[in-house]
Design an enzyme around this catalytic site. Sequence first.
Site, mmCIF file in Angstrom:
data_model
loop_
_atom_site.group_PDB
_atom_site.id
_atom_site.type_symbol
_atom_site.label_atom_id
_atom_site.label_comp_id
_atom_site.label_asym_id
_atom_site.label_seq_id
_atom_site.Cartn_x
_atom_site.Cartn_y
_atom_site.Cartn_z
ATOM 1 N N SER A 32 57.348 54.735 3.583
ATOM 2 C CA SER A 32 57.110 56.012 2.898
ATOM 3 C C SER A 32 57.886 56.007 1.592
ATOM 4 C CB SER A 32 57.624 57.147 3.784
ATOM 5 O OG SER A 32 57.675 58.354 3.077
ATOM 6 N N TYR A 49 64.555 61.453 8.578
ATOM 7 C CA TYR A 49 63.306 60.701 8.338
ATOM 8 C C TYR A 49 63.565 59.602 7.302
ATOM 9 C CZ TYR A 49 58.379 59.890 7.017
ATOM 10 O OH TYR A 49 57.155 59.319 6.750
HETATM 11 N N1 LIG Z 1 51.073 61.626 5.847
HETATM 12 C C1 LIG Z 1 51.990 61.385 4.956
HETATM 13 O O1 LIG Z 1 52.177 62.155 3.997
HETATM 14 C C2 LIG Z 1 52.818 60.120 5.066
HETATM 15 C C3 LIG Z 1 53.527 59.716 3.927
HETATM 16 C C4 LIG Z 1 54.312 58.569 4.019
HETATM 17 C C5 LIG Z 1 54.361 57.836 5.197
HETATM 18 N N2 LIG Z 1 53.662 58.263 6.285
HETATM 19 C C6 LIG Z 1 53.776 57.450 7.501
HETATM 20 O O2 LIG Z 1 52.487 57.120 7.975
HETATM 21 C C7 LIG Z 1 52.537 56.860 9.378
HETATM 22 C C8 LIG Z 1 51.391 57.582 10.056
HETATM 23 O O3 LIG Z 1 51.567 58.960 9.905
HETATM 24 P P1 LIG Z 1 50.370 59.984 9.632
HETATM 25 O O4 LIG Z 1 50.652 60.653 8.355
HETATM 26 O O5 LIG Z 1 49.073 59.340 9.842
HETATM 27 O O6 LIG Z 1 50.680 61.067 10.774
HETATM 28 P P2 LIG Z 1 49.959 61.479 12.118
HETATM 29 O O7 LIG Z 1 48.532 61.810 11.871
HETATM 30 O O8 LIG Z 1 50.852 62.474 12.739
HETATM 31 O O9 LIG Z 1 49.981 60.117 12.970
HETATM 32 C C9 LIG Z 1 51.115 59.664 13.612
HETATM 33 C C10 LIG Z 1 50.661 58.729 14.710
HETATM 34 O O10 LIG Z 1 51.816 58.191 15.338
HETATM 35 C C11 LIG Z 1 51.652 58.366 16.743
HETATM 36 N N3 LIG Z 1 52.947 58.396 17.420
HETATM 37 C C12 LIG Z 1 53.979 59.265 17.267
HETATM 38 N N4 LIG Z 1 54.973 58.937 18.102
HETATM 39 C C13 LIG Z 1 54.565 57.838 18.795
HETATM 40 C C14 LIG Z 1 55.129 57.025 19.799
HETATM 41 N N5 LIG Z 1 56.345 57.292 20.318
HETATM 42 N N6 LIG Z 1 54.417 55.980 20.255
HETATM 43 C C15 LIG Z 1 53.187 55.701 19.789
HETATM 44 N N7 LIG Z 1 52.579 56.447 18.854
HETATM 45 C C16 LIG Z 1 53.267 57.492 18.368
HETATM 46 C C17 LIG Z 1 50.874 59.649 16.900
HETATM 47 O O11 LIG Z 1 50.318 59.688 18.199
HETATM 48 P P3 LIG Z 1 50.058 61.091 18.993
HETATM 49 O O12 LIG Z 1 48.812 61.672 18.401
HETATM 50 O O13 LIG Z 1 49.893 60.654 20.399
HETATM 51 O O14 LIG Z 1 51.266 61.940 18.772
HETATM 52 C C18 LIG Z 1 49.853 59.448 15.801
HETATM 53 O O15 LIG Z 1 48.824 58.603 16.245
HETATM 54 C C19 LIG Z 1 53.929 57.310 9.837
HETATM 55 O O16 LIG Z 1 54.753 56.176 10.008
HETATM 56 C C20 LIG Z 1 54.430 58.154 8.675
HETATM 57 O O17 LIG Z 1 55.819 58.158 8.583
HETATM 58 C C21 LIG Z 1 52.886 59.383 6.243
#
Ligand SMILES: NC(=O)c1ccc[n+]([C@@H]2O[C@H](COP(=O)([O-])OP(=O)(O)OC[C@H]3O[C@@H](n4cnc5c(N)ncnc54)[C@H](OP(=O)(O)O)[C@@H]3O)[C@@H](O)[C@H]2O)c1
Length: 284
Positions: A138, A151
């Site tokens: 991120s 975070y």
């Molecule tokens: N969106 C942003 O603005 C952004 C920006 C920078 C980086 N990121 C990074 O991108 C990645 C994906 O995030 P996202 O934005 O797509 O969010 P998201 O839609 O909330 O997806 C997160 C995913 O991680 C899973 N997860 C959480 N805890 C877990 C665990 N203990 N074991 C296995 N799976 C788990 C969730 O599963 P469940 O549905 O079962 O909870 C979900 O599938 C993350 O690493 C985040 O830090 C996101």
Amino acid sequence: MAEKGSVFITGASTGIGETCALHLDKLGFRVFAGIRKAVDGAALRSRASERLVPVRLDISDEAEISQAARDIVETLGSEGLAGLINNAGIVVGGMLEFIPLDSLRMQLEINVVGQIAVTQAFLPSLRKARGRIVNISSVSGLISSPFTGAYSASKFALEALTDSLRMELQPWNIHVSLVEPGFVQTPIISKSFAAAQEMRAELPAEAVQLYGPAFSAVEDATRRESAKAVPPDVVAKAVEHALTARRPRTRYMVGANSGFQISLARLLPDRWRDSLITRRLGLK
Ligand SMILES: NC(=O)c1ccc[n+]([C@@H]2O[C@H](COP(=O)([O-])OP(=O)(O)OC[C@H]3O[C@@H](n4cnc5c(N)ncnc54)[C@H](OP(=O)(O)O)[C@@H]3O)[C@@H](O)[C@H]2O)c1
């Protein structure tokens, strides 16, 4: 065997992971998609080709990691894994003076330890296929700001681990890339606001008195900034490049915050950068 080889994505139920799973499936990869609930696996299956295989995995559970690795390796046979995308993650926000230590531990367990645990389990298979690893970090892994310290700590750690891993795996030509998105339109944003609300309700009165106005200002600024979020396909394209390009990049800065701004901010003296960030967040 799939046209392009096989990849495993953690956290594929929603957001970036889901988009990457569907994108890579469309490109001809056999996608093993990590999910925690069967219903999410079924939903993903219904939108993908017959190649896509949902795999139950909570990355904080060592037994589930071993089981997932065994199942996938068995299905792959002699093929080996062409790509591992460490995407699963959570956001724990809050002021460091009062953040519950169990919440901090959970943030680090999932976003740091879990990523390496999964990587360890799949490296023998990746080595077989001279596969690639893509870690979803991120912008928060490059710049830290008030109330996102936990975070940011997890993503700074992931950056460090990935740099080490990249050099350690050079002898086997296993490329390791980082993707560093700014705001992306995914459920993580609303999840983090909801978690912050919950945490605030449990805070001692003293914490609300000391930090309440600043915390609210940062929440408002985050709402404004997150309105500029980019769609998750932008991240999926970067992941595709990291998996398929002849010369994959070590880092992909993608999304709302421009790479130039972030790179510049990192070069500033600490107090200038503090001032820039706090002003932008409405704290000055
Ligand atoms: N969106 C942003 O603005 C952004 C920006 C920078 C980086 N990121 C990074 O991108 C990645 C994906 O995030 P996202 O934005 O797509 O969010 P998201 O839609 O909330 O997806 C997160 C995913 O991680 C899973 N997860 C959480 N805890 C877990 C665990 N203990 N074991 C296995 N799976 C788990 C969730 O599963 P469940 O549905 O079962 O909870 C979900 O599938 C993350 O690493 C985040 O830090 C996101």
